[in-house]
Write a protein that holds these residues in place. Structure first.
Motif, PDB file in Angstrom:
ATOM      1  N   VAL A 122       0.843  -1.202   0.000  1.00 19.67           N
ATOM      2  CA  VAL A 122       0.000   0.000   0.000  1.00 19.67           C
ATOM      3  C   VAL A 122       0.877   1.251   0.000  1.00 19.67           C
ATOM      4  N   LEU A 123       1.891   1.262   0.841  1.00 14.78           N
ATOM      5  CA  LEU A 123       2.802   2.421   0.877  1.00 14.78           C
ATOM      6  C   LEU A 123       3.490   2.621  -0.468  1.00 14.78           C
ATOM      7  N   SER A 124       3.919   1.553  -1.067  1.00  9.97           N
ATOM      8  CA  SER A 124       4.589   1.630  -2.363  1.00  9.97           C
ATOM      9  C   SER A 124       3.637   2.136  -3.443  1.00  9.97           C
ATOM     10  N   ASP A 125       2.419   1.624  -3.451  1.00  4.73           N
ATOM     11  CA  ASP A 125       1.440   2.012  -4.473  1.00  4.73           C
ATOM     12  C   ASP A 125       0.979   3.456  -4.330  1.00  4.73           C
ATOM     13  N   TYR A 126       1.030   4.007  -3.120  1.00  2.00           N
ATOM     14  CA  TYR A 126       0.488   5.347  -2.878  1.00  2.00           C
ATOM     15  C   TYR A 126       1.521   6.336  -2.353  1.00  2.00           C
ATOM     16  N   THR A 127       2.782   6.070  -2.568  1.00  2.00           N
ATOM     17  CA  THR A 127       3.835   6.965  -2.100  1.00  2.00           C
ATOM     18  C   THR A 127       3.671   8.379  -2.649  1.00  2.00           C
ATOM     19  N   TYR A 128       3.432   8.494  -3.949  1.00  2.97           N
ATOM     20  CA  TYR A 128       3.304   9.825  -4.549  1.00  2.97           C
ATOM     21  C   TYR A 128       2.137  10.589  -3.935  1.00  2.97           C
ATOM     22  N   ALA A 129       0.992   9.945  -3.786  1.00  2.00           N
ATOM     23  CA  ALA A 129      -0.182  10.608  -3.208  1.00  2.00           C
ATOM     24  C   ALA A 129       0.090  11.055  -1.775  1.00  2.00           C
ATOM     25  N   LEU A 130       0.727  10.205  -1.010  1.00  2.00           N
ATOM     26  CA  LEU A 130       1.041  10.557   0.379  1.00  2.00           C
ATOM     27  C   LEU A 130       2.053  11.695   0.448  1.00  2.00           C
ATOM     28  N   ASP A 131       3.008  11.712  -0.476  1.00  2.91           N
ATOM     29  CA  ASP A 131       3.964  12.818  -0.546  1.00  2.91           C
ATOM     30  C   ASP A 131       3.265  14.130  -0.903  1.00  2.91           C
ATOM     31  N   VAL A 132       2.313  14.084  -1.832  1.00  3.02           N
ATOM     32  CA  VAL A 132       1.554  15.291  -2.191  1.00  3.02           C
ATOM     33  C   VAL A 132       0.788  15.798  -0.974  1.00  3.02           C
ATOM     34  N   LEU A 133       0.157  14.900  -0.235  1.00  3.84           N
ATOM     35  CA  LEU A 133      -0.570  15.310   0.971  1.00  3.84           C
ATOM     36  C   LEU A 133       0.360  15.918   2.014  1.00  3.84           C
TER      37      LEU A 133
ATOM     38  N   PRO B 281     -12.023  31.278  -2.082  1.00  3.10           N
ATOM     39  CA  PRO B 281     -11.212  31.992  -3.080  1.00  3.10           C
ATOM     40  C   PRO B 281      -9.740  32.121  -2.687  1.00  3.10           C
ATOM     41  N   GLU B 282      -9.459  32.286  -1.409  1.00  5.19           N
ATOM     42  CA  GLU B 282      -8.059  32.431  -0.980  1.00  5.19           C
ATOM     43  C   GLU B 282      -7.275  31.120  -1.093  1.00  5.19           C
ATOM     44  N   GLU B 283      -7.961  30.026  -1.376  1.00  6.25           N
ATOM     45  CA  GLU B 283      -7.303  28.731  -1.545  1.00  6.25           C
ATOM     46  C   GLU B 283      -7.004  28.400  -3.009  1.00  6.25           C
ATOM     47  N   LYS B 284      -7.272  29.334  -3.906  1.00 10.70           N
ATOM     48  CA  LYS B 284      -7.139  29.088  -5.349  1.00 10.70           C
ATOM     49  C   LYS B 284      -5.784  28.522  -5.730  1.00 10.70           C
ATOM     50  N   GLU B 285      -4.718  29.163  -5.343  1.00 12.68           N
ATOM     51  CA  GLU B 285      -3.383  28.705  -5.765  1.00 12.68           C
ATOM     52  C   GLU B 285      -3.088  27.301  -5.259  1.00 12.68           C
ATOM     53  N   MET B 286      -3.488  26.992  -4.039  1.00 14.51           N
ATOM     54  CA  MET B 286      -3.254  25.655  -3.516  1.00 14.51           C
ATOM     55  C   MET B 286      -4.118  24.633  -4.242  1.00 14.51           C
ATOM     56  N   MET B 287      -5.365  24.983  -4.555  1.00 12.43           N
ATOM     57  CA  MET B 287      -6.232  24.065  -5.299  1.00 12.43           C
ATOM     58  C   MET B 287      -5.623  23.740  -6.656  1.00 12.43           C
ATOM     59  N   VAL B 288      -5.128  24.761  -7.332  1.00 10.31           N
ATOM     60  CA  VAL B 288      -4.501  24.567  -8.648  1.00 10.31           C
ATOM     61  C   VAL B 288      -3.264  23.686  -8.517  1.00 10.31           C
ATOM     62  N   LYS B 289      -2.447  23.925  -7.517  1.00  3.91           N
ATOM     63  CA  LYS B 289      -1.238  23.111  -7.325  1.00  3.91           C
ATOM     64  C   LYS B 289      -1.604  21.653  -7.054  1.00  3.91           C
ATOM     65  N   VAL B 290      -2.635  21.419  -6.266  1.00  2.37           N
ATOM     66  CA  VAL B 290      -3.059  20.041  -5.995  1.00  2.37           C
ATOM     67  C   VAL B 290      -3.488  19.370  -7.304  1.00  2.37           C
ATOM     68  N   ILE B 291      -4.309  20.052  -8.091  1.00  2.00           N
ATOM     69  CA  ILE B 291      -4.771  19.479  -9.363  1.00  2.00           C
ATOM     70  C   ILE B 291      -3.583  19.192 -10.273  1.00  2.00           C
ATOM     71  N   VAL B 292      -2.660  20.134 -10.392  1.00  4.70           N
ATOM     72  CA  VAL B 292      -1.484  19.924 -11.242  1.00  4.70           C
ATOM     73  C   VAL B 292      -0.716  18.692 -10.792  1.00  4.70           C
ATOM     74  N   HIS B 293      -0.539  18.528  -9.504  1.00  2.58           N
ATOM     75  CA  HIS B 293       0.184  17.359  -8.994  1.00  2.58           C
ATOM     76  C   HIS B 293      -0.555  16.057  -9.294  1.00  2.58           C
ATOM     77  N   LEU B 294      -1.868  16.112  -9.341  1.00  2.00           N
ATOM     78  CA  LEU B 294      -2.636  14.902  -9.574  1.00  2.00           C
ATOM     79  C   LEU B 294      -2.771  14.547 -11.055  1.00  2.00           C
ATOM     80  N   ILE B 295      -2.392  15.481 -11.944  1.00  2.00           N
ATOM     81  CA  ILE B 295      -2.472  15.194 -13.383  1.00  2.00           C
ATOM     82  C   ILE B 295      -1.127  15.280 -14.075  1.00  2.00           C
ATOM     83  N   ASN B 296      -0.059  15.588 -13.344  1.00  2.00           N
ATOM     84  CA  ASN B 296       1.248  15.752 -13.996  1.00  2.00           C
ATOM     85  C   ASN B 296       1.840  14.415 -14.422  1.00  2.00           C
TER      86      ASN B 296
END
Length: 186
Positions: A21-32, A168-183
């Motif tokens: 599980v850790l191996s399969d989700y390392t990237y997601a956990l690092d993003v979090l 609205p003040e979370e816009k930049e973080m929301m965009v960064k999260v999306i970018v990380h999830l589709i990069n």
């Protein structure tokens, strides 16, 4: 086998499952982790834009969706010029450089702006989600080399609702999260 050996065997099995599980989700956990520590940065993105979304092509796509969602005259009915502004914003330049240089940044901002600007009488989230995946597909990023979707249906729903519920003040973080999830790391 005695109880001690059975417990050790079970622990070894549990350990193997945990490692998988850790191996399969390392990237997601690092993003979090980076999210929690406000350390997310835009990285591993695609610079080459194959497709630039225009108002005309977007409206053709939206009109094509109308029948899929019941043919209501309210679906995709623009309330004002904010949709044109959303599209213009993702291709905006400053000093000859794109404000959002990568395809992933443009896609994430497209999703964000269309949801948050609420430009249509009905269908804003569905339109935003569709334009987001359509834009990625037109830029050859929606499907992996094996032909599978890179964004699962449940992830698309989660992205869309996360943005809709964000402040609205979370816009930049929301965009960064999306970018990380589709990069390209995903």
């Amino acid at each position: 086998m005695n109880q001690f050996n059975q417990r050790n065997a079970m622990d070894a099995n549990e350990s193997a499952q945990l490692q998988r599980v850790l191996s399969d989700y390392t990237y997601a956990l690092d993003v979090l982790d980076k999210y929690d520590h406000q350390l997310l940065e835009i990285e591993n993105t695609t610079a080459e834009n194959l497709f630039v979304i225009t108002y005309e092509t977007a409206m053709l796509a939206i009109n094509g969706l109308r029948d899929r969602f019941g043919g209501s005259a309210l679906f995709g009915n623009e309330k004002d010029d904010s949709f044109q502004g959303s599209l213009a914003a993702i291709c905006q330049t400053f000093g000859g450089q794109y404000l959002y240089p990568s395809v992933e940044e443009k896609a994430a901002h497209l999703l964000y702006f269309v949801i948050k600007n609420h430009s249509f009488s009905d269908g804003n989230k569905r339109i935003a989600a569709f334009l987001f995946v359509w834009f990625l597909e037109k830029n050859n990023l929606l499907y992996g080399q094996d032909g599978r979707k890179r964004i699962a249906d449940n992830a698309l729903v989660a992205f869309t609702l996360m943005i809709a519920e964000s402040k609205p003040e979370e816009k930049e973080m929301m965009v960064k999260v999306i970018v990380h999830l589709i990069n390209s790391k995903n």
